[in-house]
Design an enzyme around this catalytic site. Structure first.
Site, PDB file in Angstrom:
ATOM      1  N   HIS A  60       0.857  -1.183   0.000  1.00  0.00           N
ATOM      2  CA  HIS A  60       0.000   0.000   0.000  1.00  0.00           C
ATOM      3  C   HIS A  60       0.896   1.236   0.000  1.00  0.00           C
ATOM      4  CE1 HIS A  60       1.062  -0.556   4.190  1.00  0.00           C
ATOM      5  NE2 HIS A  60       0.502   0.589   4.536  1.00  0.00           N
ATOM      6  N   HIS A  62       1.239   3.888   2.064  1.00  0.00           N
ATOM      7  CA  HIS A  62       1.657   4.637   3.243  1.00  0.00           C
ATOM      8  C   HIS A  62       3.170   4.845   3.178  1.00  0.00           C
ATOM      9  CE1 HIS A  62      -2.053   3.853   6.003  1.00  0.00           C
ATOM     10  NE2 HIS A  62      -2.162   4.977   5.316  1.00  0.00           N
ATOM     11  N   ASP A  64       5.724   4.655   5.116  1.00  0.00           N
ATOM     12  CA  ASP A  64       6.721   3.726   5.657  1.00  0.00           C
ATOM     13  C   ASP A  64       6.899   2.474   4.813  1.00  0.00           C
ATOM     14  OD1 ASP A  64       4.137   3.023   6.447  1.00  0.00           O
ATOM     15  OD2 ASP A  64       4.787   2.076   8.302  1.00  0.00           O
ATOM     16  N   HIS A  65       6.172   2.383   3.676  1.00  0.00           N
ATOM     17  CA  HIS A  65       6.326   1.229   2.792  1.00  0.00           C
ATOM     18  C   HIS A  65       6.829   1.612   1.400  1.00  0.00           C
ATOM     19  CE1 HIS A  65       4.341  -1.731   5.476  1.00  0.00           C
ATOM     20  NE2 HIS A  65       3.845  -0.618   5.980  1.00  0.00           N
ATOM     21  N   HIS A 138      -6.908  -2.492   5.880  1.00  0.00           N
ATOM     22  CA  HIS A 138      -6.106  -1.447   6.517  1.00  0.00           C
ATOM     23  C   HIS A 138      -6.827  -0.113   6.347  1.00  0.00           C
ATOM     24  CE1 HIS A 138      -2.645   0.170   8.408  1.00  0.00           C
ATOM     25  NE2 HIS A 138      -2.099   0.711   7.339  1.00  0.00           N
ATOM     26  N   ASP A 209       0.311  -4.802   7.577  1.00  0.00           N
ATOM     27  CA  ASP A 209      -0.627  -3.691   7.706  1.00  0.00           C
ATOM     28  C   ASP A 209      -2.068  -4.126   7.436  1.00  0.00           C
ATOM     29  OD1 ASP A 209       1.983  -2.501   7.622  1.00  0.00           O
ATOM     30  OD2 ASP A 209       0.975  -0.580   7.368  1.00  0.00           O
ATOM     31  N   HIS A 267       7.386  -5.615  10.877  1.00  0.00           N
ATOM     32  CA  HIS A 267       6.633  -4.370  11.011  1.00  0.00           C
ATOM     33  C   HIS A 267       6.299  -4.076  12.479  1.00  0.00           C
ATOM     34  CE1 HIS A 267       3.485  -1.287  10.154  1.00  0.00           C
ATOM     35  NE2 HIS A 267       4.236  -1.070   9.077  1.00  0.00           N
TER      36      HIS A 267
END
Length: 306
Positions: A60, A62, A64-65, A138, A209, A267
């Site tokens: 996805h 976000h 942090d990915h 998520h 997530d 994670h």
């Protein structure tokens, strides 16, 4: 097949923990799953031929990915490359990549093919494997991935071939490749007469997530390696629900019910130092004893099970 944990953290990078990213190497192919901040650092420290990554699979969009991806794209231009780089992910991944290229004025000397996906679906395949995406739950559209190999042929039985008067040489190879042959006595010999039972291929699963959802169990069932988020301890289950994440115990329950051979948590919440991660491990191992903690630059072999 082997996996390299390039980063195991969630939300924000720490001095000792990069953000979530996993590299899978299989028969010369390199597949990257997510690309959080710090991905390049781990690739360099592991001395991997990361500039030849074949495809990137994004769970996805976000930060942090995906914040490690622009650097990967730019540095990949420092090597002669004609093969395209495939990038798969949910809606917004194309906008993120294209806007990053434009704003950063990237020099890219190879084709980049971006495919936005709607799970469940097969997103990528080769002659003896395929990669599927499946939906997660998520705060924005998110998917998990599995790489599954096709069944391998059974073992060839030389004694059986000799008894059936099949001479050593090209005819043996034809039988092993699934073709009927004519023996020296004129009789037809079929592959199943000299080949053992088919042997299963390997399966790798990547889940991060998401709220706990029983549908995940079926998708990752029988995995040789499951990389699964276990962001919080049981005492923080309400916070996990609010942020749509899982606890380590919930990840362990998925591993147990899916009968996976090995699971590594990933994670982690930045609230846990490395010394404090034992809390997650202990809670998960009460449910699934073979749970392990992933660590940055951890190398995991995924052998065949004969």
């Amino acid at each position: 097949m082997e996996a390299f944990i390039l980063g195991c953290g969630g939300m924000m990078p720490l001095p000792y923990r990069h953000l979530t990213s996993v590299l899978l190497r299989r028969d010369g192919d390199l597949f990257l799953f997510d690309g959080g901040e710090g991905t390049q650092v781990s690739l360099k420290r592991l001395n991997l031929r990361w500039k030849k990554i074949d495809a990137i699979f994004v769970s996805h969009t976000h930060a942090d990915h995906v914040t490690g991806l622009p650097g990967i794209l730019m540095l990949s231009s420092q090597v002669d490359r004609t093969e395209p780089l495939y990038i798969y992910g949910p809606p917004k991944i194309k906008e993120y990549i294209e806007s990053s290229r434009k704003v950063l004025d990237m020099y890219i000397n190879y084709p980049i093919i971006i495919k936005e996906i709607e799970a469940p679906c097969v997103v990528h395949s080769g002659k003896d494997f395929y990669i599927r995406a499946f939906p997660l739950d998520h705060t924005k559209t998110c998917v998990g991935y599995t790489l599954e190999e096709l069944d391998r042929p059974g073992e060839f039985n030389p004694s059986a071939a000799r008894e059936l008067n099949v001479p050593v040489g090209p005819l043996w190879s034809q039988l092993q490749n699934g073709f009927e042959v004519t023996a020296s006595d004129g009789k037809i010999v079929k592959p199943e007469q000299v080949m053992g039972e088919k042997r299963s291929g390997r399966k790798f699963s990547f889940v991060t997530d998401t709220l706990y959802n029983e549908s995940i169990i079926e998708h990752v069932k029988g995995s040789d390696l499951l990389i699964c988020e276990g962001m919080f301890e049981d005492e923080l289950i309400e916070q996990a629900k609010e942020k749509k994440h899982m606890t380590a115990s919930q990840a362990a329950y998925i591993a147990k019910m899916a009968d996976v051979k090995r699971m590594c948590l990933i994670h982690y919440s930045p609230r846990y130092t490395d010394k404090e991660l034992y809390v997650l491990l202990e809670q998960a191992q009460k449910i699934y004893p073979k749970t392990e903690l992933s660590k940055d630059r951890m190398h995991i072999e995924i052998p065949f099970e004969d």
